[in-house]
Design a protein around this motif. Structure first.
Motif, PDB file in Angstrom:
ATOM      1  N   VAL A 157       0.863  -1.187   0.000  1.00 24.05           N
ATOM      2  CA  VAL A 157       0.000   0.000   0.000  1.00 24.05           C
ATOM      3  C   VAL A 157       0.891   1.225   0.000  1.00 24.05           C
ATOM      4  N   MET A 158       0.677   2.100  -0.968  1.00 17.03           N
ATOM      5  CA  MET A 158       1.471   3.312  -1.089  1.00 17.03           C
ATOM      6  C   MET A 158       0.650   4.516  -0.658  1.00 17.03           C
ATOM      7  N   HIS A 159       1.186   5.283   0.272  1.00 15.16           N
ATOM      8  CA  HIS A 159       0.555   6.520   0.728  1.00 15.16           C
ATOM      9  C   HIS A 159       1.332   7.679   0.101  1.00 15.16           C
ATOM     10  N   PHE A 160       0.766   8.291  -0.916  1.00 11.33           N
ATOM     11  CA  PHE A 160       1.430   9.379  -1.633  1.00 11.33           C
ATOM     12  C   PHE A 160       1.228  10.649  -0.816  1.00 11.33           C
ATOM     13  N   MET A 161       2.225  11.001  -0.004  1.00 10.76           N
ATOM     14  CA  MET A 161       2.052  12.056   0.983  1.00 10.76           C
ATOM     15  C   MET A 161       2.416  13.442   0.459  1.00 10.76           C
ATOM     16  N   SER A 162       2.891  13.517  -0.791  1.00 14.14           N
ATOM     17  CA  SER A 162       3.249  14.813  -1.375  1.00 14.14           C
ATOM     18  C   SER A 162       2.005  15.510  -1.917  1.00 14.14           C
ATOM     19  N   PRO A 163       2.073  16.838  -2.136  1.00 18.92           N
ATOM     20  CA  PRO A 163       0.946  17.523  -2.801  1.00 18.92           C
ATOM     21  C   PRO A 163       0.724  16.946  -4.188  1.00 18.92           C
ATOM     22  N   ASP A 164      -0.484  17.138  -4.734  1.00 17.24           N
ATOM     23  CA  ASP A 164      -0.804  16.569  -6.040  1.00 17.24           C
ATOM     24  C   ASP A 164      -0.462  17.509  -7.186  1.00 17.24           C
ATOM     25  N   HIS A 165       0.340  18.562  -6.907  1.00 14.40           N
ATOM     26  CA  HIS A 165       0.756  19.459  -7.978  1.00 14.40           C
ATOM     27  C   HIS A 165       2.082  20.121  -7.606  1.00 14.40           C
ATOM     28  N   ALA A 166       2.720  20.738  -8.604  1.00 14.04           N
ATOM     29  CA  ALA A 166       3.963  21.477  -8.394  1.00 14.04           C
ATOM     30  C   ALA A 166       3.995  22.643  -9.373  1.00 14.04           C
ATOM     31  N   LYS A 167       5.013  23.486  -9.264  1.00 18.69           N
ATOM     32  CA  LYS A 167       5.178  24.609 -10.177  1.00 18.69           C
ATOM     33  C   LYS A 167       6.353  24.339 -11.108  1.00 18.69           C
ATOM     34  N   ALA A 168       6.170  24.635 -12.371  1.00 15.42           N
ATOM     35  CA  ALA A 168       7.247  24.441 -13.349  1.00 15.42           C
ATOM     36  C   ALA A 168       8.446  25.298 -12.972  1.00 15.42           C
ATOM     37  N   GLY A 169       9.643  24.699 -13.058  1.00 13.53           N
ATOM     38  CA  GLY A 169      10.867  25.426 -12.737  1.00 13.53           C
ATOM     39  C   GLY A 169      11.222  25.441 -11.278  1.00 13.53           C
ATOM     40  N   GLU A 170      10.357  24.869 -10.420  1.00 16.78           N
ATOM     41  CA  GLU A 170      10.634  24.812  -8.986  1.00 16.78           C
ATOM     42  C   GLU A 170      10.741  23.358  -8.533  1.00 16.78           C
ATOM     43  N   ALA A 171      11.528  23.131  -7.483  1.00 15.48           N
ATOM     44  CA  ALA A 171      11.731  21.772  -6.979  1.00 15.48           C
ATOM     45  C   ALA A 171      10.445  21.230  -6.368  1.00 15.48           C
ATOM     46  N   ALA A 172      10.092  20.010  -6.731  1.00 13.23           N
ATOM     47  CA  ALA A 172       8.935  19.325  -6.157  1.00 13.23           C
ATOM     48  C   ALA A 172       9.452  18.222  -5.233  1.00 13.23           C
ATOM     49  N   ASN A 173       8.990  18.214  -4.004  1.00 10.45           N
ATOM     50  CA  ASN A 173       9.433  17.231  -3.020  1.00 10.45           C
ATOM     51  C   ASN A 173       8.432  16.089  -2.940  1.00 10.45           C
ATOM     52  N   PHE A 174       8.915  14.869  -3.126  1.00  9.33           N
ATOM     53  CA  PHE A 174       8.056  13.690  -3.093  1.00  9.33           C
ATOM     54  C   PHE A 174       8.335  12.870  -1.835  1.00  9.33           C
ATOM     55  N   THR A 175       7.260  12.477  -1.159  1.00 12.39           N
ATOM     56  CA  THR A 175       7.363  11.577  -0.010  1.00 12.39           C
ATOM     57  C   THR A 175       6.295  10.508  -0.160  1.00 12.39           C
ATOM     58  N   ILE A 176       6.716   9.244  -0.151  1.00 12.92           N
ATOM     59  CA  ILE A 176       5.784   8.128  -0.267  1.00 12.92           C
ATOM     60  C   ILE A 176       5.998   7.192   0.915  1.00 12.92           C
TER      61      ILE A 176
END
Length: 250
Positions: A157-176
């Motif tokens: 079971v994967m809990h996708f804890m990051s936001p469901d969007h990001a901004k182009a050109g900016e770092a997106a942080n992923f936590t699962i």
């Protein structure tokens, strides 16, 4: 003398305010790090008759709390082995007690999959179950090898804890956050395959094992658009599973 007194009073008030803010930030930070994962219990009957309407129900919890404020809950239904051509999405009804329901009927014999997609509190969970309808043709039945793969897929079971969007050109942080058979999954190799819908060339994002079943990584998307994320999970014990998530870059 009065001027010195009021200056000292102002400095004292400012110090109390700064300490208070620091305590508040620490408290909020502590709440973030101790946030419990989302749990989804999918309830679907294992067998059904042709054209019989069956109930689909999911109980969503976080720790001991029943989650009644999910931002989106949908049921995906498709015939086994034909997801690309038979998949359909059903909206769920929020019962306001942590339970989200829908219903479906199948118009012919076969083996069907029911998967609930739950998005709540910056997490995404999608457990799946199988329904046998009528008397399926044995020649179309899933082989024992395929069945083992399906059972294995349902075990993580994967809990996708990051936001469901990001901004182009900016770092997106992923936590699962990942569990396997209700235990924390550690020591796995995790990568995210990301591509903009309509494109064929994917980008790859490697996630590091942060301990306690969490995997983290950072990636910068150069273009805005709707993306598909496929999370790949492997380990040295032969585990190899994947799940898909939608992602928006603005």
């Amino acid at each position: 003398m009065k001027k010195l007194f009021f200056t000292a009073l102002l400095i004292s008030a400012l110090a109390i305010f700064i300490v208070g803010c620091g305590n508040s930030d620490n408290k909020n930070g502590q709440e973030k790090t101790t946030m419990e994962p989302l749990e989804v219990e999918l309830n679907v009957q294992e067998k059904a008759k042709v054209n019989e309407t069956i109930q689909l129900s999911s109980l969503v919890t976080q720790g001991k709390e029943k989650v009644s404020d999910a931002s989106e809950v949908k049921y995906e239904v498709w015939e086994d082995g034909a997801k690309d051509t038979t998949s359909k999405m059903l909206n769920a009804k929020n019962k306001k007690n942590g339970t989200y329901t829908s219903e479906v009927a199948f118009d012919h014999d076969g083996v069907f999959n029911v998967q609930v997609h739950v998005t709540a509190r910056d997490m995404h969970v999608m457990p799946k179950k199988t329904v046998i309808v009528g008397s399926p043709d044995p020649s179309n039945a899933t082989s024992s090898t395929d069945k083992k793969e399906h059972d294995s897929e349902n075990s993580v079971v994967m809990h996708f804890m990051s936001p469901d969007h990001a901004k182009a050109g900016e770092a997106a942080n992923f936590t699962i956050h990942m569990t396997k058979h209700n235990e924390l999954l550690t020591g796995a190799q995790v990568q995210i395959e990301a591509w903009m819908k309509g494109d064929e060339k994917p980008e790859w994002i490697k996630l590091e094992d942060a301990g306690k079943g969490e995997y983290k990584g950072t990636h910068q998307f150069d273009r805005a658009g709707d993306y598909q994320l496929k999370v790949h999970v492997e380990n040295n014990q032969g585990l190899h599973e994947h799940q898909d998530f939608d992602f928006v870059v603005k």
